[in-house]
Scaffold this motif. Structure first.
Motif, PDB file in Angstrom:
ATOM      1  N   GLN A 278     -82.130  16.655  11.943  1.00  0.00           N
ATOM      2  CA  GLN A 278     -80.921  15.914  12.283  1.00  0.00           C
ATOM      3  C   GLN A 278     -80.887  15.602  13.782  1.00  0.00           C
ATOM      4  O   GLN A 278     -81.721  16.099  14.545  1.00  0.00           O
ATOM      5  CB  GLN A 278     -79.673  16.739  11.899  1.00  0.00           C
ATOM      6  N   LYS A 280     -78.102  16.010  16.874  1.00  0.00           N
ATOM      7  CA  LYS A 280     -76.815  16.598  17.240  1.00  0.00           C
ATOM      8  C   LYS A 280     -76.737  16.710  18.756  1.00  0.00           C
ATOM      9  O   LYS A 280     -77.744  17.024  19.416  1.00  0.00           O
ATOM     10  CB  LYS A 280     -76.646  18.008  16.640  1.00  0.00           C
ATOM     11  N   TYR A 281     -75.528  16.467  19.274  1.00  0.00           N
ATOM     12  CA  TYR A 281     -75.264  16.694  20.692  1.00  0.00           C
ATOM     13  C   TYR A 281     -76.268  15.946  21.572  1.00  0.00           C
ATOM     14  O   TYR A 281     -76.709  16.453  22.620  1.00  0.00           O
ATOM     15  CB  TYR A 281     -75.278  18.193  21.022  1.00  0.00           C
ATOM     16  N   TRP A 285     -82.762  17.746  16.317  1.00  0.00           N
ATOM     17  CA  TRP A 285     -82.700  19.138  15.873  1.00  0.00           C
ATOM     18  C   TRP A 285     -83.552  19.341  14.621  1.00  0.00           C
ATOM     19  O   TRP A 285     -83.535  18.525  13.707  1.00  0.00           O
ATOM     20  CB  TRP A 285     -81.257  19.531  15.522  1.00  0.00           C
TER      21      TRP A 285
END
Length: 346
Positions: A278, A280-281, A285
């Motif tokens: 994924q 994220k931020y 990830w």
């Protein structure tokens, strides 16, 4: 309270290694009542080893003794035995594949519906902890809408040298109908049962027809070998999904590989071993859970779901209509290879 009575039809390796031990592990709920096999010496030996009281040579004589049967015969006989059991009022758990042809599978479903009995197919990969986790992750939106799936069910030099695995008349096919079907079923289940629209496939048998092959799983006759040992396919679905599929018993690859990956709009995953990919931020990830050891195993979980469903305490995890879709896809892959054209399914 009386126990649920189970009979086993065909007591070869898969019955002894998976199904009988699984039902024997449900000692408070299930009674292994009877076995049947055309090889009576083997049937009596298995009955003695597992403390099963009744042995039959004719499966029709077994039906009156049981509430359900598990069918572990060569694929050619799945349909006829399942229909006979269902018409006798007996629930059926049938080893994969459901049947050799779509027509046979449809007849099995009709018999189950007409006699108000349950029919399920032993696609046990659905019961593995990785598959269950993947199903939940998709349901929770971890990867968003799925777009592309990739399957590799690959073995290096492992043509089964025992039983009737290389006999097309009895099995209907080779690596696809024996091994690849598991990953096809699992992918369709994870993808929420999409509707296939077109299939292009290619089957191979050249390697296993070549004399002098090294094979890790016993000897077989290259002159009589008449099933596929390697299959590739590309499948598209009505909702826009696509699937790249490959399976083999005998590939010249570095190592065995069982892979099912799905790429979605918001992320992706591999099932074996389970991993999520994924963003994220503001970063990319990769995450991998710590999955506890499954002490009971997929075979036990499969047996329990079937018995619980027969008793009205659960829904079948593998429904016959879903298994029929796998059979339709395999039939289309074989037909595409034979004709050299893509096969339209809808």
């Amino acid at each position: 309270m009386s126990k649920f009575k189970m009979g086993i039809i065909g007591v070869g390796g898969i019955a002894q290694e998976r199904h009988i031990p699984a039902f024997a592990g449900m000692v408070d709920q299930v009674e292994l009542t009877a076995v049947q096999d055309v090889n009576m010496d083997r049937a009596h030996l298995v009955a003695e080893n597992f403390d099963i009281p009744k042995v039959f040579e004719d499966y029709n004589q077994l039906f009156s003794e049981v509430d359900a049967v598990t069918i572990c015969t060569p694929n050619k006989f799945h349909s006829e035995i399942a229909i006979a059991a269902l018409e006798a009022g007996v629930h059926v758990l049938c080893e994969k594949p459901m049947a050799i042809t779509t027509e046979e599978g449809e007849a099995m479903i009709a018999a189950a519906e007409h006699n108000d009995r349950l029919l399920s197919i032993a696609y046990h990969y659905r019961y593995t902890p990785e598959a269950e986790l993947a199903k939940e992750a998709i349901a929770q939106g971890e990867i968003g809408d799925p777009l592309v799936s990739r399957i590799q069910a690959m073995r290096r030099r492992k043509v089964p040298g025992w039983g009737v695995f290389t006999n097309k008349d009895l099995q209907g096919g080779g690596s696809l109908i024996d091994f690849g079907c598991h990953l096809l079923d699992l992918a369709l289940w994870l993808l929420d049962d999409p509707e296939p629209v077109e299939v292009i496939g290619k089957t191979y048998d050249r390697l296993s027809k070549t004399p002098g092959q090294v094979n890790d799983w016993g000897a077989f006759d290259h002159e009589t070998f008449n099933v596929d040992d390697h299959v590739t396919s590309y499948i598209t679905f009505k909702n826009g999904l696509s699937m790249q599929f490959e399976c083999s018993w005998a590939a010249n690859v570095k190592e065995d590989q069982t892979t099912l990956s799905i790429s979605g709009v918001d992320g992706g995953m591999d099932v074996y071993p389970f991993q999520l990919y994924q963003t994220k931020y503001g970063a990319v990830w990769n995450s991998q859970p710590n999955i506890p050891e499954d002490k009971l195993g997929a075979g036990f979980n499969q047996a329990k779901n079937f018995v619980d469903a027969c008793l009205g305490n659960a829904d079948l995890i593998v429904k016959p209509e879903q298994a029929l879709k796998v059979t339709k896809l395999m039939e289309a892959i074989y037909k595409s290879s034979e004709t050299g054209t893509s096969i339209k399914l809808s």
